[in-house]
Scaffold this active site. Sequence first.
Site, PDB file in Angstrom:
ATOM      1  N   TYR A   1       0.795  -1.237   0.000  1.00  0.00           N
ATOM      2  CA  TYR A   1       0.000   0.000   0.000  1.00  0.00           C
ATOM      3  C   TYR A   1       0.826   1.285   0.000  1.00  0.00           C
ATOM      4  CZ  TYR A   1      -3.762  -3.245   0.989  1.00  0.00           C
ATOM      5  OH  TYR A   1      -4.657  -4.283   0.906  1.00  0.00           O
TER       6      TYR A   1
ATOM      7  N   HIS B   1      -8.774   1.893  -5.561  1.00  0.00           N
ATOM      8  CA  HIS B   1      -7.928   1.009  -4.751  1.00  0.00           C
ATOM      9  C   HIS B   1      -6.485   1.419  -4.935  1.00  0.00           C
ATOM     10  CE1 HIS B   1     -11.307  -1.514  -3.871  1.00  0.00           C
ATOM     11  NE2 HIS B   1     -11.631  -1.454  -5.148  1.00  0.00           N
TER      12      HIS B   1
HETATM   13  C1  DQA Z   1      -7.727  -1.957  -1.056  1.00  0.00           C
HETATM   14  C2  DQA Z   1      -7.719  -3.365  -1.659  1.00  0.00           C
HETATM   15  C3  DQA Z   1      -8.619  -4.294  -0.864  1.00  0.00           C
HETATM   16  O1  DQA Z   1      -8.579  -5.604  -1.420  1.00  0.00           O
HETATM   17  C4  DQA Z   1      -8.147  -4.375   0.581  1.00  0.00           C
HETATM   18  O2  DQA Z   1      -9.046  -5.170   1.328  1.00  0.00           O
HETATM   19  C5  DQA Z   1      -7.977  -3.039   1.194  1.00  0.00           C
HETATM   20  C6  DQA Z   1      -7.354  -1.975   0.417  1.00  0.00           C
HETATM   21  C7  DQA Z   1      -6.741  -1.019  -1.789  1.00  0.00           C
HETATM   22  O3  DQA Z   1      -6.857   0.178  -1.601  1.00  0.00           O
HETATM   23  O4  DQA Z   1      -5.850  -1.495  -2.501  1.00  0.00           O
HETATM   24  O5  DQA Z   1      -8.269  -2.835   2.363  1.00  0.00           O
HETATM   25  O6  DQA Z   1      -9.018  -1.410  -1.199  1.00  0.00           O
END
Ligand code: DQA
Length: 150
Positions: free
Chosen positions: A27, A105
């Site tokens: 992330y 995302h």
């Molecule tokens: C997310 C991707 C999702 O699969 C995950 O559960 C998240 C973050 C992203 O920002 O990449 O919590 O939404």
Amino acid sequence: MSHTPPTLWVLHGPNLDRLGRREPAVYGHATLADVDAACAEVAAEHGFALVCRQSAHEGALIGWLHEAADAGAAGIVINPGGYTHTSVALRDAVASVDVPVVEVHLSNVHARESFRHVSLTAGACVGAIAGLGVEGYRAALRFLARLAAD
Ligand code: DQA
């Protein structure tokens, strides 16, 4: 006479308050405050006010979608986190509002575990962005600002 600028909303789902500390290899190192600051900059550049909220609770996210619509939001960016892949209720809430919603995302969910390849919510959105990190939020807000100006 004061004039309230049109407002864009950014809604963050569960665990996004942990950004910066949470799986940085997936992330990145930006914190949620960094993401919100980047969003505020883009909104201001386009003459919009911005509301940013985060919750781990599905019901809170649903309530805020309704609240944004009732308040006349120009557009909503939502990162539903894990609820993306599980929540019919959140999808129904997105579908229930007459406001354009863009799903964002940070990570490329399509390059990850197969359970992340399905989004229950994206189909109710005008579009979805995955894998561009914080830039995805910026792009979504620029799109919504331009849409509102059309
Ligand atoms: C997310 C991707 C999702 O699969 C995950 O559960 C998240 C973050 C992203 O920002 O990449 O919590 O939404």
